[in-house]
Motif scaffolding. Structure first.
Motif, PDB file in Angstrom:
ATOM      1  N   ASP A  61      16.410 -36.068 -19.963  1.00 26.43           N
ATOM      2  CA  ASP A  61      16.527 -34.665 -19.555  1.00 26.43           C
ATOM      3  C   ASP A  61      15.194 -33.936 -19.672  1.00 26.43           C
ATOM      4  N   GLN A  62      14.433 -34.233 -20.711  1.00 29.44           N
ATOM      5  CA  GLN A  62      13.129 -33.591 -20.872  1.00 29.44           C
ATOM      6  C   GLN A  62      12.152 -34.075 -19.796  1.00 29.44           C
ATOM      7  N   VAL A  63      12.199 -35.352 -19.451  1.00 26.65           N
ATOM      8  CA  VAL A  63      11.352 -35.880 -18.376  1.00 26.65           C
ATOM      9  C   VAL A  63      11.629 -35.117 -17.088  1.00 26.65           C
ATOM     10  N   ILE A  64      12.897 -34.960 -16.762  1.00 24.29           N
ATOM     11  CA  ILE A  64      13.300 -34.285 -15.524  1.00 24.29           C
ATOM     12  C   ILE A  64      12.944 -32.806 -15.566  1.00 24.29           C
ATOM     13  N   LYS A  65      13.126 -32.173 -16.707  1.00 23.77           N
ATOM     14  CA  LYS A  65      12.772 -30.753 -16.840  1.00 23.77           C
ATOM     15  C   LYS A  65      11.296 -30.540 -16.530  1.00 23.77           C
ATOM     16  N   ILE A  66      10.453 -31.423 -17.028  1.00 23.16           N
ATOM     17  CA  ILE A  66       9.014 -31.300 -16.772  1.00 23.16           C
ATOM     18  C   ILE A  66       8.717 -31.515 -15.294  1.00 23.16           C
ATOM     19  N   TYR A  67       9.331 -32.536 -14.686  1.00 28.22           N
ATOM     20  CA  TYR A  67       9.134 -32.750 -13.248  1.00 28.22           C
ATOM     21  C   TYR A  67       9.547 -31.518 -12.439  1.00 28.22           C
ATOM     22  N   LYS A  68      10.663 -30.918 -12.803  1.00 28.47           N
ATOM     23  CA  LYS A  68      11.129 -29.731 -12.075  1.00 28.47           C
ATOM     24  C   LYS A  68      10.151 -28.570 -12.226  1.00 28.47           C
ATOM     25  N   GLU A  69       9.636 -28.368 -13.432  1.00 33.46           N
ATOM     26  CA  GLU A  69       8.690 -27.273 -13.665  1.00 33.46           C
ATOM     27  C   GLU A  69       7.393 -27.493 -12.901  1.00 33.46           C
ATOM     28  N   VAL A  70       6.884 -28.709 -12.927  1.00 31.60           N
ATOM     29  CA  VAL A  70       5.652 -29.007 -12.184  1.00 31.60           C
ATOM     30  C   VAL A  70       5.934 -28.902 -10.684  1.00 31.60           C
ATOM     31  N   GLY A  71       7.120 -29.271 -10.260  1.00 36.17           N
ATOM     32  CA  GLY A  71       7.489 -29.197  -8.855  1.00 36.17           C
ATOM     33  C   GLY A  71       7.472 -27.788  -8.293  1.00 36.17           C
ATOM     34  N   LEU A  72       7.543 -26.785  -9.150  1.00 33.20           N
ATOM     35  CA  LEU A  72       7.485 -25.389  -8.710  1.00 33.20           C
ATOM     36  C   LEU A  72       6.065 -24.932  -8.398  1.00 33.20           C
ATOM     37  N   ILE A  73       5.081 -25.719  -8.820  1.00 31.25           N
ATOM     38  CA  ILE A  73       3.673 -25.383  -8.584  1.00 31.25           C
ATOM     39  C   ILE A  73       3.305 -25.823  -7.171  1.00 31.25           C
ATOM     40  N   GLU A  74       2.882 -24.894  -6.380  1.00 27.67           N
ATOM     41  CA  GLU A  74       2.572 -25.186  -4.985  1.00 27.67           C
ATOM     42  C   GLU A  74       1.401 -26.159  -4.857  1.00 27.67           C
ATOM     43  N   GLY A  75       1.569 -27.142  -3.986  1.00 30.81           N
ATOM     44  CA  GLY A  75       0.482 -28.067  -3.682  1.00 30.81           C
ATOM     45  C   GLY A  75       0.345 -29.252  -4.609  1.00 30.81           C
ATOM     46  N   VAL A  76       1.293 -29.456  -5.520  1.00 25.47           N
ATOM     47  CA  VAL A  76       1.217 -30.590  -6.435  1.00 25.47           C
ATOM     48  C   VAL A  76       2.016 -31.755  -5.850  1.00 25.47           C
TER      49      VAL A  76
END
Length: 101
Positions: free
Chosen positions: A83-98
């Protein structure tokens, strides 16, 4: 009739559910997990990514592309569970252009 946004949300939910299953089958949490991202060579983008990892023990390496336009980032972070792995992916996914690898 399908609403585009709803299909996209369902696809993301299915993707993350599948990812969680795969993570739990192949990893022995808690452990270090390697994240890899590619971003345009922009210090503000790098800072946004670093903020996602605030409060988490991690090591990081950066490497610029040959032409200097992009930066590859590898972050080895200690995570407690899938769950923590996925939470981090989701948060980084909100950053445009990553781009997440």
């Amino acid at each position: 009739m399908d609403i585009v946004g709803q299909n996209q949300n369902n696809d993301q939910e299915a993707f993350y559910a599948s990812l969680k299953d795969k993570l739990e089958q192949t990893h022995d949490f808690p452990e270090d997990y390697l994240y890899k991202f590619i971003v345009t060579n922009d210090q503000a983008k790098l800072t946004e990514i670093y903020r996602v990892f605030d409060g988490i023990k991690f090591t990081m390496t950066n490497r610029d592309s040959k032409n200097g336009k992009y930066t590859a980032i590898s972050i080895n972070a200690f995570v407690l569970d899938a769950d923590q792995v996925i939470k981090i992916y989701k948060e980084v996914g909100l950053i445009e252009g990553v781009m997440m690898l």
